[in-house]
Write a protein that holds these residues in place. Structure first.
Motif, PDB file in Angstrom:
ATOM      1  N   ALA A 282      30.825 -11.433 -33.413  1.00 14.30           N
ATOM      2  CA  ALA A 282      30.042 -12.440 -32.769  1.00 14.30           C
ATOM      3  C   ALA A 282      29.476 -12.394 -31.470  1.00 14.30           C
ATOM      4  CB  ALA A 282      30.808 -13.825 -32.744  1.00 14.30           C
ATOM      5  N   ALA A 283      28.295 -12.745 -31.072  1.00 14.36           N
ATOM      6  CA  ALA A 283      27.824 -12.345 -29.624  1.00 14.36           C
ATOM      7  C   ALA A 283      28.690 -13.106 -28.710  1.00 14.36           C
ATOM      8  CB  ALA A 283      26.300 -12.903 -29.480  1.00 14.36           C
ATOM      9  N   SER A 284      29.003 -14.291 -29.038  1.00 19.79           N
ATOM     10  CA  SER A 284      30.017 -14.940 -28.140  1.00 19.79           C
ATOM     11  C   SER A 284      31.447 -14.211 -27.717  1.00 19.79           C
ATOM     12  CB  SER A 284      30.270 -16.312 -28.489  1.00 19.79           C
ATOM     13  OG  SER A 284      30.823 -16.398 -29.888  1.00 19.79           O
ATOM     14  N   ASP A 285      31.773 -13.427 -28.529  1.00 23.71           N
ATOM     15  CA  ASP A 285      33.201 -12.900 -28.366  1.00 23.71           C
ATOM     16  C   ASP A 285      32.758 -11.370 -27.672  1.00 23.71           C
ATOM     17  OD1 ASP A 285      34.327 -14.857 -29.783  1.00 23.71           O
ATOM     18  OD2 ASP A 285      34.236 -13.772 -31.700  1.00 23.71           O
ATOM     19  N   HIS A 286      31.652 -11.118 -27.590  1.00 21.77           N
ATOM     20  CA  HIS A 286      31.262  -9.603 -26.873  1.00 21.77           C
ATOM     21  C   HIS A 286      30.216  -9.839 -25.749  1.00 21.77           C
ATOM     22  CE1 HIS A 286      34.167  -8.117 -29.741  1.00 21.77           C
ATOM     23  NE2 HIS A 286      33.421  -8.723 -30.849  1.00 21.77           N
ATOM     24  N   PRO A 287      30.457 -10.524 -24.771  1.00 19.61           N
ATOM     25  CA  PRO A 287      29.198 -10.919 -23.855  1.00 19.61           C
ATOM     26  C   PRO A 287      28.527  -9.548 -23.190  1.00 19.61           C
ATOM     27  CG  PRO A 287      31.156 -12.248 -23.118  1.00 19.61           C
ATOM     28  CD  PRO A 287      31.327 -11.113 -24.278  1.00 19.61           C
ATOM     29  N   GLY A 288      27.140  -9.248 -23.448  1.00 17.39           N
ATOM     30  CA  GLY A 288      26.410  -8.166 -23.261  1.00 17.39           C
ATOM     31  C   GLY A 288      26.253  -7.011 -24.140  1.00 17.39           C
ATOM     32  N   ALA A 289      26.951  -7.306 -25.218  1.00 17.66           N
ATOM     33  CA  ALA A 289      26.959  -6.261 -26.391  1.00 17.66           C
ATOM     34  C   ALA A 289      25.359  -6.275 -26.933  1.00 17.66           C
ATOM     35  CB  ALA A 289      27.896  -6.631 -27.505  1.00 17.66           C
ATOM     36  N   THR A 290      24.973  -5.199 -27.328  1.00 20.74           N
ATOM     37  CA  THR A 290      23.633  -5.362 -28.019  1.00 20.74           C
ATOM     38  C   THR A 290      23.842  -5.480 -29.521  1.00 20.74           C
ATOM     39  OG1 THR A 290      23.693  -2.726 -28.438  1.00 20.74           O
ATOM     40  CG2 THR A 290      22.877  -3.455 -26.125  1.00 20.74           C
ATOM     41  N   VAL A 291      22.678  -5.404 -30.344  1.00 15.05           N
ATOM     42  CA  VAL A 291      22.894  -5.666 -31.851  1.00 15.05           C
ATOM     43  C   VAL A 291      23.742  -4.308 -32.219  1.00 15.05           C
ATOM     44  CG1 VAL A 291      20.963  -7.183 -31.988  1.00 15.05           C
ATOM     45  CG2 VAL A 291      20.464  -4.874 -31.956  1.00 15.05           C
ATOM     46  N   GLU A 292      23.297  -3.028 -31.916  1.00 13.39           N
ATOM     47  CA  GLU A 292      24.143  -1.963 -32.304  1.00 13.39           C
ATOM     48  C   GLU A 292      25.419  -2.224 -32.276  1.00 13.39           C
ATOM     49  OE1 GLU A 292      21.213  -2.000 -30.288  1.00 13.39           O
ATOM     50  OE2 GLU A 292      19.574  -0.839 -31.734  1.00 13.39           O
ATOM     51  N   ASP A 293      25.870  -2.487 -31.017  1.00 15.16           N
ATOM     52  CA  ASP A 293      27.288  -2.783 -30.633  1.00 15.16           C
ATOM     53  C   ASP A 293      27.809  -3.825 -31.712  1.00 15.16           C
ATOM     54  OD1 ASP A 293      27.004  -1.028 -28.528  1.00 15.16           O
ATOM     55  OD2 ASP A 293      26.643  -2.915 -27.033  1.00 15.16           O
TER      56      ASP A 293
END
Length: 502
Positions: free
Chosen positions: A462-473
């Motif tokens: 989830a994007a909320s669990d990984h701030p700043g992560a890209t879609v590849e991440d």
């Protein structure tokens, strides 16, 4: 002169030769009255040296030549021989009349004048040359007769030279003036045929365009003829087909588009008004046959608006255009269906790898929004089922896994089949764990014809669990999570990574 004009011109000249030959025959028959007319002059003492026998011979000679020429006119109406015979016969008549001492000098130039009617330079010069030769011979032969009548000449030669001098000057004048007349007439006819051909081509072009317009009226919902020459518009579907003026300084849209804009989808109205702006249409159509745009009518669905060049100026700017609209709702649906097929996995009806890559590309240039979650799903034990029960059982298992995934995701996202037993899902949710549990629950309750159960390894990021992560991440983290889930499944089931029982 192009071949079409030449053919029409030659046809005209042939018909002209036929007509002139017919008229010349009438003239020949008319000249049979020359004998009686001269006889009247003989009786009145005007022609003292002419006998009545000569008058009869003149009429007989003309009658014979007229009959021969009439036969030629009927059998060879457009023949050059028929024309030459008539003109030569007139010359022979004049020569005979001169030998009979009927001195009417004007008639010597009658034959070249008549030959001008044929509009043929060669025929004119033939007649002129023959006429001069016969004048020369006749004047030489009759010179002693006129000298003997007590003329002012010293001898027959001086009479001959004086008369022929005048005839020569008159012949030269006749040659130049006659040639100019024939040339002017021929050029006039040729120019007339050229213009006539241009008019015919224009009429044919207009006729073809009107046929196209008439057929377009049946095909299109609206057909508007717009003229930038007189700045008018006319609906071809109206019975009256009345022209309406367009004020290019104060008016940006035609009456038709002012009506159509009322039903255009509000979100597309600005684009529709830009496309249909009448003040910019000519420039946008420069050196083009057609420009088109697709818009949505809130009532009838998709429609296609087109401006089609009908007539253009040398600089490429259109003078007359056709503006049409046509409903393309069915085409759009077929197009969307084909796109959907190209983006859909044939077996599971989930979105395919191509669609997944296209959707993922939209997120690559921006950070995912809060609530954005990527799921990585893998079907457990597919190879074992394929080996033990066959590919039909394996396919059934894949379809069952797809059903479990898409039903668990629901309206919150899109599910994809990205490989044989590999699936992905892009979801907007605040409870990704709940969706993972739902996938597991549906898989546990699934039953097939060939296989009684199914398990699926599910990982997510989830994007909320990984701030700043890209879609590849996020994609990578979801895969890592899925493989960790699969590892736990293997341990619990007592199966090593090569699918062999411990």
């Amino acid at each position: 002169m192009n071949p079409v004009i030449s053919q029409d011109y030659q046809s005209f000249m042939t018909n002209n030769r036929i007509k002139v030959n017919q008229y010349l025959n009438r003239i020949l028959w008319l000249f049979t009255l020359a004998g009686p007319a001269i006889a009247v002059g003989v009786d009145a003492g005007i022609f003292p040296d002419i006998t009545f026998r000569s008058c009869c011979m003149i009429s007989l000679l003309i009658a014979v030549m007229s009959a021969i020429h009439l036969a030629a006119v009927k059998k060879f109406p457009n023949s050059l021989f028929t024309s030459v015979f008539a003109l030569t016969a007139l010359d022979i008549l004049i020569v005979y009349m001169a030998y009979c001492h009927v001195s009417i000098h004007l008639t010597w130039f009658l034959v070249p004048l008549l030959s001008i009617l044929f509009c043929d330079r060669m025929l004119y010069f033939y007649t002129l040359c023959l006429n001069y030769i016969l004048m020369l011979e006749t004047t030489w032969m009759t010179a002693p007769y006129y000298f003997g009548r007590g003329s002012r000449y010293e001898n027959p030669l001086s009479y001959f030279l004086d008369v022929m001098g005048g005839f020569t000057i008159e012949t030269l004048v006749m040659a130049v003036s006659g040639y100019m007349i024939v040339k002017l007439v021929v050029n006039y006819f040729k120019d007339t045929f050229r213009k006539n051909e241009v008019i015919k081509e224009q009429k044919q072009e207009v006729h073809e365009k009107m046929e196209v317009l008439e057929s377009m009226v049946e095909i299109f919902d609206n057909v508007n003829l717009i003229s930038f020459v007189d700045n008018t518009e006319m609906s071809l579907r109206d019975v009256e087909q009345k022209k309406h003026g367009i004020d290019m300084k104060a008016q940006t849209h035609t009456l038709m588009n002012q009506r159509l804009k009322n039903t255009v989808m509000p979100s597309q109205l600005d684009d529709f008004l830009i496309f249909t702006n009448i003040t910019t249409v000519r420039e946008r159509l420069r050196h083009k046959k057609i420009i088109s745009g697709d818009f949505i009518d809130v009532v009838a669905g998709w429609f296609r608006a087109q401006y089609i060049t009908v007539d253009a100026a040398p600089d490429g700017l259109p003078n007359v255009v056709i503006y049409t609209t046509r409903n393309v709702e069915n085409e759009k649906r077929r197009e969307e269906h084909l796109i959907r097929l190209s983006m859909t996995d044939e077996m599971t009806r989930l979105y395919n790898r191509r669609c997944y890559d296209d959707d993922l590309a939209e997120y690559r240039n921006k950070l995912p929004e809060p609530g954005f979650v990527m799921f990585s799903v893998d079907l457990n034990g597919l190879k074992a089922v394929n080996d033990a029960k066959g590919h039909m059982a394996g396919d059934e298992l894949i379809k069952g896994a797809a059903d479990c995934l898409v039903l668990s995701v629901g309206q919150s996202g899109k599910a994809y089949r990205t490989g044989g037993d590999e699936f992905m899902a892009i979801v907007y949710t605040k409870e990704p764990e709940k969706i993972r549990q739902e996938i597991g629950r549906r898989a546990a309750n699934w039953r097939g014809m060939y296989t009684e159960g199914m398990t699926m390894s599910v990982g997510y990021a989830a994007a909320s669990d990984h701030p700043g992560a890209t879609v590849e991440d996020l994609e990578h983290r979801a895969d890592v999570d899925m493989y960790a889930e699969k590892e736990r499944y293997y341990k619990q089931a007592g199966i090593d990574r090569r699918h062999r029982q411990s």
